[in-house]
Design an enzyme around this catalytic site. Structure first.
Site, short mmCIF file in Angstrom:
data_model
loop_
_atom_site.label_atom_id
_atom_site.label_comp_id
_atom_site.label_asym_id
_atom_site.label_seq_id
_atom_site.Cartn_x
_atom_site.Cartn_y
_atom_site.Cartn_z
N ASP A 172 0.85 -1.19 0.00
CA ASP A 172 0.00 0.00 0.00
C ASP A 172 0.89 1.25 0.00
OD1 ASP A 172 1.03 0.12 2.58
OD2 ASP A 172 -0.75 -0.78 3.46
N ASP A 183 1.47 5.04 1.84
CA ASP A 183 1.10 5.93 2.94
C ASP A 183 1.51 7.34 2.57
OD1 ASP A 183 0.30 3.77 4.72
OD2 ASP A 183 2.43 3.27 4.76
N ASP A 235 11.16 4.58 11.83
CA ASP A 235 11.96 3.49 12.40
C ASP A 235 13.28 3.26 11.64
OD1 ASP A 235 10.48 2.52 10.27
OD2 ASP A 235 9.59 0.85 11.36
#
Ligand code: ATP
Ligand code: MG
Length: 486
Positions: free
Chosen positions: A52, A54, A128
């Site tokens: 997907d 983002d 991250d």
């Protein structure tokens, strides 16, 4: 910070679905900055098919809502996000985040609330891994790279931004993400991460809610490299944190199921993560069954109780949703039905909603060397390929063999020969346990109520009587004077 030309990274708008471009364009038109970030950019650069896309913006969730109106919903509390519906797709739009304020971290340093809006630089530092922190502006054809992430992509290195100990303490789920991305992308974990990724560090996962851990376990099961990540879960001592009673060794059965899952994903088939949970928990389930059988509990009851026990224990680590738990128990119960079917039920069983999953499970067990299936996996496999006539012959042959092996007539056999119609129907595989939440319990009692008409004779109050719809007033009993009328 370096600005890379998107085309140099192998990126072009032609690779993007219109949904994400719509979102970027609408935000830009409204005067905000908007980028694609995270796994979508990373996977495109790596030549993989992103799951997907983002988006990230300097608009707050409320401003995103203003731009998209009814197409937008604000979700999350710990981590507030806007969900924007573009056609049939859903795009997650996050707002640039600044470091969390001190007051919202737990004693162990874990971030409890993370809705402090900030600049793109701050947002970058909050992400991250370097490879997940590239900002792609498709209309401008640029990628903002704040930390030479492009080199990490080239060198296949997974590197946490900032101090690994701190980043793991802030959010221990990053340990799971480390293993997931290392396995999925076939990247090396940077040495500074390996240094702090100790069994003590994994203990921090105890603070994570079992709901979130279930979500993460699902991502591990469905990323297409389950077989690669399983030994890593053991090596890094994550296994014990995720699975309460499953001994950390990968049986042939588990390995085969993992390979099978990965293969299904590769060819675009859907997979049910609950199936893999059924595989993982199969051994603890059998052990628990034996525990009850040794206590003299009848087999059906032993299986029912064992199923509930094992899932309850697992829920202390990952809370499997109720429908998935029911699926797991049904797959297990199917094992008994498929192993020793009543001949009259064979046809009905083969069309049962849970047959496919139960059969796949049985065949996997058999192919992994489990001889307690007595060859029934292959028997059902062959049965499904047969014509109607062949099926009838196969059933009578099975019936003869079954009678021979049983020898003495049991009451069950008597019932079987009595009436075909009487036993052709399949009894429910499992009984629904008590719902977990109060709301679920309430809605169940509502739906289980008999449809009772409103009272006509006045002697009974019907369920739809206005008096029952009255709001209950909470009274402070300390203020109430108890007298003769009360
Ligand atoms: P996937 O391919 O699984 O979707 P992803 O990298 O897109 O991988 P998401 O969980 O969709 O992962 O998150 C989107 C982005 O949000 C990540 O790339 C990362 O930049 C950031 N992110 C997600 N979870 C965390 C986290 N726990 N800590 C810091 N940053 C995170
Ligand atoms: Mg993603």
């Amino acid at each position: 910070m370096q600005t890379l030309r998107a085309s140099k990274c192998g990126l072009s708008t032609a690779q993007l679905p219109s949904s994400i471009l719509d979102v970027i364009d609408a935000l830009t038109k409204a005067g905000y900055e908007a980028y694609i970030v995270g796994g979508g950019v990373r996977d495109l650069i790596l030549g993989l098919n992103p799951k997907d896309f983002d988006a990230v913006t300097n608009a707050t969730p409320a401003q995103v809502k203003e731009v998209f109106g009814r197409r937008c919903r604000i979700i999350g509390r710990r981590f507030e996000l806007a969900h924007v519906y573009a056609g049939r797709e859903l795009i997650e739009v996050a707002t640039f985040r600044a470091p969390p304020k001190k007051a919202v971290t737990s004693a162990s340093g874990m971030i409890l609330r993370d809705n402090n809006w900030g600049t793109i630089e701050q947002d970058f530092a909050r992400r991250d891994f370097s490879i997940n922190a590239m900002y792609y502006q498709p209309r401008k054809g640029i990628v903002l790279d704040f930390c030479h992430a492009i080199d990490d992509i080239k060198n296949k290195t997974l590197r946490l931004l900032g101090d690994p100990t701190l980043r793991f303490e802030e959010d221990p789920v990053r340990m799971l993400r480390t293993l997931r991305f290392a396995a999925k992308l076939n990247f090396n974990i940077a040495p500074e991460i390996l240094e702090v990724f100790t069994p003590e560090m994994t203990q921090l996962l105890r603070d994570i809610s079992p709901h979130r851990l279930y979500d993460e376990s699902q991502k591990l099961f469905t990323m297409g490299h389950l077989n690669r990540v399983l030994p890593m879960l053991i090596d890094f001592d994550i296994w014990r944190q995720l699975f309460a009673d499953i001994s950390p060794d990968i049986s042939t059965f588990i390995e085969r199921a993992a390979i099978n899952t990965d293969q299904r994903i590769q060819i675009g088939k859907t997979i049910n993560p609950a199936f893999f949970y059924a595989v993982l928990l199969w051994k603890p389930f059998l052990e628990r069954c034996n525990f009850y059988l040794n206590k003299g509990v009848v087999p059906a009851e032993a299986r029912a109780q064992a199923g509930l026990d094992v899932l309850k224990r697992q829920a202390t680590r990952t809370i499997i949703p109720r429908f998935a738990e029911t699926f797991i128990r049904e797959v297990w119960e199917m094992q008994t039905r498929l192993l020793n079917p009543k001949p009259q039920q064979i046809q009905a069983l083969s069309t049962h909603a849970r047959f496919r999953a139960g059969f796949d499970f049985l065949l996997l067990r058999e192919k992994s060397g489990d001889d307690t299936t007595q060859g029934m996996g292959l028997w059902w496999d062959a049965y499904q390929q047969m014509t109607t006539d062949e099926k009838e012959r196969a059933i009578s042959q099975y019936n003869r063999q079954r009678a021979k092996s049983r020898r003495k007539t049991t009451t069950e056999d008597v019932v079987e020969t009595k009436s075909v119609a009487a036993v052709a129907e399949i009894e429910p595989l499992v009984n629904e346990p008590e719902p977990r939440s109060r709301r679920e319990r309430k809605s169940r009692t509502k739906s289980e109520r008999p449809a009772q008409p409103a009272s006509s004779n006045g002697s009974e109050i019907g369920y739809d009587h206005p008096i029952l719809k009255r709001k209950r007033v909470k009274r402070d009993l300390s203020q109430v004077v108890f007298g003769p009328t009360q």
